[in-house]
Design a protein around this motif. Structure first.
Motif, PDB file in Angstrom:
ATOM      1  N   ASP A 114      14.335  51.132  86.954  1.00 17.53           N
ATOM      2  CA  ASP A 114      15.317  51.934  87.684  1.00 17.53           C
ATOM      3  C   ASP A 114      15.839  53.040  86.773  1.00 17.53           C
ATOM      4  OD1 ASP A 114      17.373  53.007  89.090  1.00 17.53           O
ATOM      5  OD2 ASP A 114      18.608  51.189  89.159  1.00 17.53           O
ATOM      6  N   THR A 115      15.332  54.243  86.975  1.00 19.12           N
ATOM      7  CA  THR A 115      15.719  55.341  86.081  1.00 19.12           C
ATOM      8  C   THR A 115      17.054  55.966  86.488  1.00 19.12           C
ATOM      9  OG1 THR A 115      14.348  56.798  87.423  1.00 19.12           O
ATOM     10  CG2 THR A 115      13.358  55.933  85.404  1.00 19.12           C
ATOM     11  N   ASP A 116      17.688  55.405  87.518  1.00 22.45           N
ATOM     12  CA  ASP A 116      19.015  55.886  87.897  1.00 22.45           C
ATOM     13  C   ASP A 116      20.126  54.963  87.400  1.00 22.45           C
ATOM     14  OD1 ASP A 116      18.175  58.144  89.324  1.00 22.45           O
ATOM     15  OD2 ASP A 116      17.544  56.847  90.971  1.00 22.45           O
ATOM     16  N   GLU A 117      19.737  53.875  86.726  1.00 16.11           N
ATOM     17  CA  GLU A 117      20.741  52.922  86.222  1.00 16.11           C
ATOM     18  C   GLU A 117      21.643  53.687  85.222  1.00 16.11           C
ATOM     19  OE1 GLU A 117      22.846  50.373  84.090  1.00 16.11           O
ATOM     20  OE2 GLU A 117      21.062  51.074  83.025  1.00 16.11           O
ATOM     21  N   PRO A 118      22.985  53.691  85.461  1.00 12.55           N
ATOM     22  CA  PRO A 118      23.860  54.624  84.731  1.00 12.55           C
ATOM     23  C   PRO A 118      23.843  54.494  83.204  1.00 12.55           C
ATOM     24  CG  PRO A 118      25.056  53.531  86.510  1.00 12.55           C
ATOM     25  CD  PRO A 118      23.701  52.920  86.478  1.00 12.55           C
ATOM     26  N   VAL A 119      23.821  53.243  82.670  1.00 11.10           N
ATOM     27  CA  VAL A 119      23.870  53.094  81.199  1.00 11.10           C
ATOM     28  C   VAL A 119      22.583  53.649  80.587  1.00 11.10           C
ATOM     29  CG1 VAL A 119      23.992  51.426  79.290  1.00 11.10           C
ATOM     30  CG2 VAL A 119      25.382  51.074  81.353  1.00 11.10           C
ATOM     31  N   TRP A 120      21.452  53.271  81.197  1.00  7.63           N
ATOM     32  CA  TRP A 120      20.171  53.770  80.688  1.00  7.63           C
ATOM     33  C   TRP A 120      20.120  55.295  80.817  1.00  7.63           C
ATOM     34  CZ3 TRP A 120      16.250  56.772  82.527  1.00  7.63           C
ATOM     35  CH2 TRP A 120      15.150  56.902  81.676  1.00  7.63           C
ATOM     36  N   ARG A 121      20.579  55.796  81.964  1.00 12.26           N
ATOM     37  CA  ARG A 121      20.496  57.235  82.265  1.00 12.26           C
ATOM     38  C   ARG A 121      21.273  58.054  81.223  1.00 12.26           C
ATOM     39  NH1 ARG A 121      16.825  59.599  85.672  1.00 12.26           N
ATOM     40  NH2 ARG A 121      17.234  61.747  85.200  1.00 12.26           N
ATOM     41  N   GLU A 130      18.647  65.348  72.179  1.00 12.04           N
ATOM     42  CA  GLU A 130      18.476  65.198  70.725  1.00 12.04           C
ATOM     43  C   GLU A 130      17.022  65.344  70.294  1.00 12.04           C
ATOM     44  OE1 GLU A 130      22.258  62.245  70.040  1.00 12.04           O
ATOM     45  OE2 GLU A 130      20.251  61.435  69.766  1.00 12.04           O
ATOM     46  N   LYS A 131      16.102  64.727  71.068  1.00 12.56           N
ATOM     47  CA  LYS A 131      14.693  64.710  70.624  1.00 12.56           C
ATOM     48  C   LYS A 131      13.862  65.815  71.247  1.00 12.56           C
ATOM     49  CE  LYS A 131      14.127  60.030  68.991  1.00 12.56           C
ATOM     50  NZ  LYS A 131      13.296  58.815  69.101  1.00 12.56           N
ATOM     51  N   GLY A 132      14.252  66.286  72.447  1.00 13.17           N
ATOM     52  CA  GLY A 132      13.534  67.425  73.019  1.00 13.17           C
ATOM     53  C   GLY A 132      12.348  67.056  73.889  1.00 13.17           C
ATOM     54  N   PHE A 133      12.240  65.790  74.330  1.00 12.54           N
ATOM     55  CA  PHE A 133      11.235  65.505  75.353  1.00 12.54           C
ATOM     56  C   PHE A 133      11.862  64.627  76.439  1.00 12.54           C
ATOM     57  CE2 PHE A 133       9.987  61.074  74.551  1.00 12.54           C
ATOM     58  CZ  PHE A 133      10.388  60.883  73.237  1.00 12.54           C
ATOM     59  N   THR A 134      11.364  64.779  77.669  1.00 10.22           N
ATOM     60  CA  THR A 134      12.059  64.173  78.805  1.00 10.22           C
ATOM     61  C   THR A 134      11.315  63.000  79.446  1.00 10.22           C
ATOM     62  OG1 THR A 134      11.072  65.853  80.216  1.00 10.22           O
ATOM     63  CG2 THR A 134      13.312  66.284  79.443  1.00 10.22           C
ATOM     64  N   ALA A 135      10.236  62.521  78.823  1.00 12.23           N
ATOM     65  CA  ALA A 135       9.506  61.368  79.382  1.00 12.23           C
ATOM     66  C   ALA A 135      10.477  60.193  79.521  1.00 12.23           C
ATOM     67  CB  ALA A 135       8.360  60.978  78.462  1.00 12.23           C
ATOM     68  N   TYR A 136      10.222  59.341  80.519  1.00 13.49           N
ATOM     69  CA  TYR A 136      11.096  58.183  80.710  1.00 13.49           C
ATOM     70  C   TYR A 136      10.894  57.132  79.626  1.00 13.49           C
ATOM     71  CZ  TYR A 136      12.456  59.747  85.375  1.00 13.49           C
ATOM     72  OH  TYR A 136      12.978  60.442  86.429  1.00 13.49           O
ATOM     73  N   PHE A 137       9.740  57.171  78.975  1.00  8.89           N
ATOM     74  CA  PHE A 137       9.468  56.142  77.970  1.00  8.89           C
ATOM     75  C   PHE A 137       9.557  56.740  76.566  1.00  8.89           C
ATOM     76  CE2 PHE A 137       5.611  57.951  79.748  1.00  8.89           C
ATOM     77  CZ  PHE A 137       4.927  58.403  78.630  1.00  8.89           C
ATOM     78  N   ASP A 138      10.022  55.921  75.633  1.00  6.59           N
ATOM     79  CA  ASP A 138       9.997  56.307  74.226  1.00  6.59           C
ATOM     80  C   ASP A 138      10.100  55.025  73.410  1.00  6.59           C
ATOM     81  OD1 ASP A 138      12.902  56.239  72.752  1.00  6.59           O
ATOM     82  OD2 ASP A 138      13.129  56.527  74.899  1.00  6.59           O
ATOM     83  N   TYR A 139       9.845  55.151  72.109  1.00  7.18           N
ATOM     84  CA  TYR A 139       9.789  53.943  71.279  1.00  7.18           C
ATOM     85  C   TYR A 139      11.160  53.438  70.819  1.00  7.18           C
ATOM     86  CZ  TYR A 139       4.741  53.414  70.777  1.00  7.18           C
ATOM     87  OH  TYR A 139       3.419  53.157  71.024  1.00  7.18           O
TER      88      TYR A 139
END
Ligand code: NDP
Length: 420
Positions: A114-121, A130-139
């Motif tokens: 759920d990419t709309d979950e407020p804490v995660w969002r 900060e990092k400059g990329f918008t993919a939903y996944f990162d390490y």
């Protein structure tokens, strides 16, 4: 002697499990656990009929629930857990492994369902800035387990599929045997296969469509450069496949390689797509079918991309109808003994050969084989060290040997055509 718990029994898992069964000296016992246990039971039967010596049990598990996972791990007492469910379950399975002090292996990095979950969002939007990329996944979510895994004395091996996974091992292998310093890496993922459907995805449709409809990005001089989806297009003549259009995408191994090899000035990832695939995807996106935000439909909440997944062919069913080859590899430029050089390390995999051997198409095959290899190296101790690591952080040689042994032979071309 070892006991492996495998979570998930979809396209990739079916290959990984059958490959573990081929390596029965290492994998003597396996528990196949998933949401739909009938898939695990069917695979257990198939292996039994083939006379596999591996002792196999099955179980139902909800991998979104840490308690359910802990209960199963405590009951089964595995030496390691291979997560071939979905990236949504990475953190719950890592938490359960931590609680039970068991090694953890996966093939794709965490992203939330759920990419709309407020804490995660909120954390996501901060990270984008900060990092400059918008993919939903990162390490960042999984790297955050480093100290906890170290303290527990367990190994977390992240992303041991083909890309990520083998592509990172190819880079580490190039550094070890061909270069003093690497300057650029282009990862090229070509699927020259044809399944005869107007539109279908080769692995989980939800994960696949999220990935390819997102902005692209590449790593250059220590920072991310982001592009619009499919903005950068190149043509490449792939060995054994031929000329294909390919597009620059964001991909997770770029993040790990950029961190672990700070000498690399530019890392790009390209994937081939046919015009029909892109036309369908654009149309589905335009009408909102790729959205992850639930909508109300006749009084029920439905997530458009999950509804679309239910309509599309199951990737695990594409095997019998897919013909053609994949070619996935890395073109690497750098310096050896003061001289510039370029190499191309790649594997070519034939969809029908995979189907004949295991009943799967090449995308599941090229992911499932490295999942088995990474797991075997952790279990045998060759790649065991406390903490959380990607595949470029270990000695690549045993992994490269096992690729040759288990169906993904690779080639090094020392005079390749580069990507402009
Ligand atoms: P599938 O959708 O075919 O399979 C996923 C499996 O996980 C299914 O068996 C599903 O159960 C199970 N599952 C899902 N949610 C849960 C849950 N909450 N609890 C228990 N089981 C669950 O996916 P693929 O096999 O195509 O992909 C598997 C993984 O491989 C993904 O993480 C994908 O991103 C990764 N991948 C990595 C690649 C690489 O090169 N690194 C390339 C391709 C894929 P059910 O049968 O009930 O649906």
């Amino acid at each position: 002697m070892s006991k492996l718990l495998v979570i998930g029994c979809g396209g990739v898992a079916q290959v990984a499990i059958q490959k573990c069964a081929q390596n029965s000296k290492v994998f003597t016992e396996m528990c196949l656990a998933s949401r739909t246990v009938s898939k695990c039971d069917a695979l257990k039967e198939k292996l039994k009929k083939q006379g596999s010596p591996v002792k196999i049990t099955t179980a139902t598990v909800n991998a979104d629930d840490v308690k359910d996972l802990v209960k199963l791990i405590k009951e089964y007492q595995p030496d390691a857990v291979l997560n071939v469910a979905l990236p949504y379950q990475d953190l719950t399975i890592m938490d359960a492994c931590l609680e039970c002090k068991v090694d953890y292996i996966d093939t794709a990095n965490y992203e939330p369902e759920d990419t709309d979950e407020p804490v995660w969002r909120a954390a996501y939007e901060k990270r984008c800035k900060e990092k400059g990329f918008t993919a939903y996944f990162d390490y960042s979510y999984q790297w955050a387990y480093m100290d906890k895994f170290k303290e527990a004395g367990i190994t977390g091996l992240l992303g041991t599929g083909f890309d990520p996974g083998v592509t990172s091992v190819f880079t580490a292998y190039a550094k070890k045997h061909y270069f003093d310093e690497i300057h650029t890496v282009d990862i090229l993922d070509c699927n020259g296969g044809d399944h005869g459907y107007a539109f279908a995805t080769n692995f989980n449709p939800e994960i696949n469509l999220r990935e390819v409809s997102a902005n692209g990005s590449y790593w250059e001089d220590g920072h991310w450069v982001e592009t619009k989806p499919m903005e950068i297009k190149r043509e490449y003549d792939f060995p054994e496949v031929g000329m294909k259009d390919m597009y620059l995408l964001h991909h997770e191994e770029i993040e790990a390689l950029g961190r672990n090899f700070p000498e690399i000035k530019r890392i790009r990832f390209f994937m081939t797509f046919g015009q029909s695939y892109l036309d369908h995807m654009r149309c589905l996106e335009d009408v909102g079918m790729l959205s992850t935000t639930p909508i109300k439909f006749e009084g029920k909440d439905i997530v458009p991309i999950q509804f679309l997944k239910a309509l599309l062919p199951d990737p695990a069913s594409l095997g019998p109808r897919t013909v053609g080859k994949t070619n996935i590899g890395c073109i690497i430029r750098g310096i050896k003994d003061g001289k510039e050089k370029v190499i191309y390390i790649y594997n070519v995999c034939d969809h029908q050969e995979c189907y004949k051997e295991l009943g799967s198409q090449a995308i599941s095959y090229t992911t499932g084989v490295p999942a088995m290899i990474g797991t075997a190296l952790v279990i045998t101790g060759a790649w065991k060290k406390p903490g959380v690591f990607t595949t470029d952080e270990f000695d690549p040689d045993p992994y490269m040997d096992m690729l040759n042994e288990y169906g993904l032979p690779w080639v090094v071309d020392e005079n390749p055509v580069e990507v402009p």
